[in-house]
Design a protein around this motif. Structure first.
Motif, PDB file in Angstrom:
ATOM      1  N   THR A 107     -14.413   8.071  -4.941  1.00 44.60           N
ATOM      2  CA  THR A 107     -14.454   6.763  -4.278  1.00 44.60           C
ATOM      3  C   THR A 107     -14.700   6.916  -2.779  1.00 44.60           C
ATOM      4  N   VAL A 108     -13.988   7.859  -2.163  1.00 41.94           N
ATOM      5  CA  VAL A 108     -14.134   8.080  -0.719  1.00 41.94           C
ATOM      6  C   VAL A 108     -15.529   8.614  -0.394  1.00 41.94           C
ATOM      7  N   LEU A 109     -16.003   9.573  -1.183  1.00 38.44           N
ATOM      8  CA  LEU A 109     -17.323  10.148  -0.943  1.00 38.44           C
ATOM      9  C   LEU A 109     -18.414   9.095  -1.066  1.00 38.44           C
ATOM     10  N   TYR A 110     -18.298   8.240  -2.083  1.00 37.06           N
ATOM     11  CA  TYR A 110     -19.293   7.180  -2.277  1.00 37.06           C
ATOM     12  C   TYR A 110     -19.280   6.211  -1.090  1.00 37.06           C
ATOM     13  N   ALA A 111     -18.074   5.822  -0.658  1.00 36.43           N
ATOM     14  CA  ALA A 111     -17.962   4.876   0.459  1.00 36.43           C
ATOM     15  C   ALA A 111     -18.583   5.456   1.728  1.00 36.43           C
ATOM     16  N   PHE A 144      -5.567   2.274  -1.007  1.00 35.14           N
ATOM     17  CA  PHE A 144      -6.231   2.014   0.260  1.00 35.14           C
ATOM     18  C   PHE A 144      -7.557   1.306   0.006  1.00 35.14           C
ATOM     19  N   SER A 145      -8.093   0.743   1.067  1.00 38.51           N
ATOM     20  CA  SER A 145      -9.399   0.103   1.013  1.00 38.51           C
ATOM     21  C   SER A 145     -10.455   1.106   1.478  1.00 38.51           C
ATOM     22  N   PRO A 146     -11.417   1.471   0.630  1.00 43.43           N
ATOM     23  CA  PRO A 146     -12.483   2.379   1.074  1.00 43.43           C
ATOM     24  C   PRO A 146     -13.227   1.842   2.300  1.00 43.43           C
ATOM     25  N   ARG A 147     -13.401   0.526   2.338  1.00 48.68           N
ATOM     26  CA  ARG A 147     -14.091  -0.085   3.477  1.00 48.68           C
ATOM     27  C   ARG A 147     -13.296   0.141   4.770  1.00 48.68           C
ATOM     28  N   GLU A 148     -11.964  -0.002   4.693  1.00 50.15           N
ATOM     29  CA  GLU A 148     -11.135   0.231   5.875  1.00 50.15           C
ATOM     30  C   GLU A 148     -11.187   1.697   6.289  1.00 50.15           C
ATOM     31  N   SER A 208      -8.760   0.985  15.316  1.00 48.13           N
ATOM     32  CA  SER A 208      -8.498   0.852  13.879  1.00 48.13           C
ATOM     33  C   SER A 208      -8.247  -0.601  13.542  1.00 48.13           C
ATOM     34  N   ASP A 209      -8.315  -0.922  12.255  1.00 50.45           N
ATOM     35  CA  ASP A 209      -8.158  -2.304  11.839  1.00 50.45           C
ATOM     36  C   ASP A 209      -6.786  -2.850  12.214  1.00 50.45           C
ATOM     37  N   ALA A 210      -6.731  -4.128  12.585  1.00 54.69           N
ATOM     38  CA  ALA A 210      -5.489  -4.732  13.074  1.00 54.69           C
ATOM     39  C   ALA A 210      -4.437  -4.897  11.987  1.00 54.69           C
ATOM     40  N   ASP A 211      -4.825  -4.803  10.700  1.00 48.88           N
ATOM     41  CA  ASP A 211      -3.861  -4.976   9.622  1.00 48.88           C
ATOM     42  C   ASP A 211      -2.700  -3.996   9.738  1.00 48.88           C
ATOM     43  N   SER A 212      -2.967  -2.794  10.253  1.00 50.61           N
ATOM     44  CA  SER A 212      -1.918  -1.789  10.349  1.00 50.61           C
ATOM     45  C   SER A 212      -1.478  -1.576  11.795  1.00 50.61           C
ATOM     46  N   ALA A 213      -1.828  -2.509  12.678  1.00 51.26           N
ATOM     47  CA  ALA A 213      -1.584  -2.302  14.103  1.00 51.26           C
ATOM     48  C   ALA A 213      -0.102  -2.168  14.417  1.00 51.26           C
ATOM     49  N   ASP A 214       0.743  -3.033  13.845  1.00 52.23           N
ATOM     50  CA  ASP A 214       2.162  -3.006  14.175  1.00 52.23           C
ATOM     51  C   ASP A 214       2.758  -1.640  13.883  1.00 52.23           C
TER      52      ASP A 214
END
Length: 229
Positions: free
Chosen positions: A20-24, A107-111, A187-193
Motif C-alpha cells: 500500500t505504501v509503495l503504491y501510494a 493510517f492514510s496513505p495519502r497523509e 505535516s497535516d493539522a489533524d495530528s498537530a496537537d
C-alpha cells in the motif's frame, strides 16, 4: 507530479501494508524500495542514498528504534515511523532517537505521502540567515541549524530545532499548534496537537538540562505556545 530524484526506503514486515505504501509513493512519482528487516535496511542505507525512510517499529530481527539509533551514527536521512505502537512513551522515544515524524496504524496513505513531501520540502528549504543571532537568553545559527541557551548548545532533533526556530522568529508571540506545524514541518493539522505537544515536552526537558530555572516556553490554553527569550 514527478520526483525522479527522490527515493524513499520503506522498512515494513507486513507485505500488505508495504504494498500500500509503495503504491501510494510510486503513484506520486517517488522512487520507492522495500525491505523486510532492519539489518537489511541498515545495509542498504550504508550503500545507497535515500531521501526519506519510512520505518516500522515492530520488525522481526530488531526494533525499529534500534534501527533508527544505529542509523543516526552514520546518516541524517529523515525518518518517519509508521507503527501500531502509539503511546506517548514510544512517540517521545522515537523523537529522542532522531526520528522526524511518527504515524500510527491504521493510517492514510495519502497523509503519509503528504508527510514525505513536507519532509523533502523542509530539507530543501534554503537557510534565511547566516551566523549567530542573539535573542535574549537564546542564540540561533539558522544556516547551521544550531541553537544555544545561554552558553549551552542544545542537542536538538530536526523537529525540535524546527519548532524552536519558529518560536524564535517571533519571540513572545503566541503561535498556534497549526502555525507551528506549518512553519516547522508542514505535516497535516489533524495530528498537530499531539505532535507539537510531544516536541514541546522534550524541548522543556532539554532546556531544564541546559540550566533554565523557569520554563521559557509558555502554554496559552486554547491558543498555543509562546517563547520568552
Amino acid at each position: 507530479m514527478s520526483h525522479p530524484l527522490h527515493n524513499v526506503l520503506v522498512v515494513e514486515d507486513e507485505t500488505a501494508i508495504a504494498d500500500t505504501v509503495l503504491y501510494a509513493l510510486r503513484s506520486q512519482g517517488y522512487g520507492a524500495q522495500h525491505c523486510l528487516l532492519g539489518g537489511e535496511a541498515l545495509t542498504r542505507l550504508r550503500q545507497h542514498a535515500f531521501d526519506v525512510v519510512v520505518l516500522d517499529v515492530g520488525l522481526p530481527d530488531m526494533s525499529g528504534f534500534e534501527v533508527c539509533r544505529t542509523l543516526r551514527t552514520f546518516s541524517e536521512v529523515p525518518v518517519i515511523f509508521l507503527t501500531a505502537r502509539n503511546d506517548e512513551f514510544d512517540r517521545v522515544l522515537g523523537l529522542e532517537l532522531g526520528a522526524d515524524d511518527y504515524m500510527a496504524k491504521p493510517f492514510s496513505p495519502r497523509e503519509l505521502v503528504a508527510r514525505v513531501r513536507a519532509r523533502l520540502r523542509r530539507s530543501a528549504a534554503p537557510a534565511d540567515t547566516t551566523g549567530w543571532q542573539q535573542l535574549g537568553r537564546f542564540s540561533i545559527d539558522r544556516e547551521g541549524s544550531r541553537i544555544r541557551f545561554g552558553d549551552q548548545p542544545l542537542d536538538l532533533t530536526r523537529y525540535e530545532y524546527a519548532l524552536m526556530a519558529a518560536l524564535l522568529q517571533r519571540p513572545g508571540a503566541i503561535l498556534s499548534r497549526a502555525q507551528l506545524m506549518d512553519r516547522g514541518w508542514d505535516s497535516d493539522a489533524d495530528s498537530a496537537d499531539r505532535t507539537v505537544d510531544t516536541h514541546v515536552k522534550t524541548l522543556r526537558a532539554k532546556l531544564r538540562a541546559a540550566g533554565a530555572e523557569t520554563d521559557p516556553i509558555r502554554t496559552h490554553r486554547g491558543l498555543g505556545y509562546a517563547l520568552e527569550v
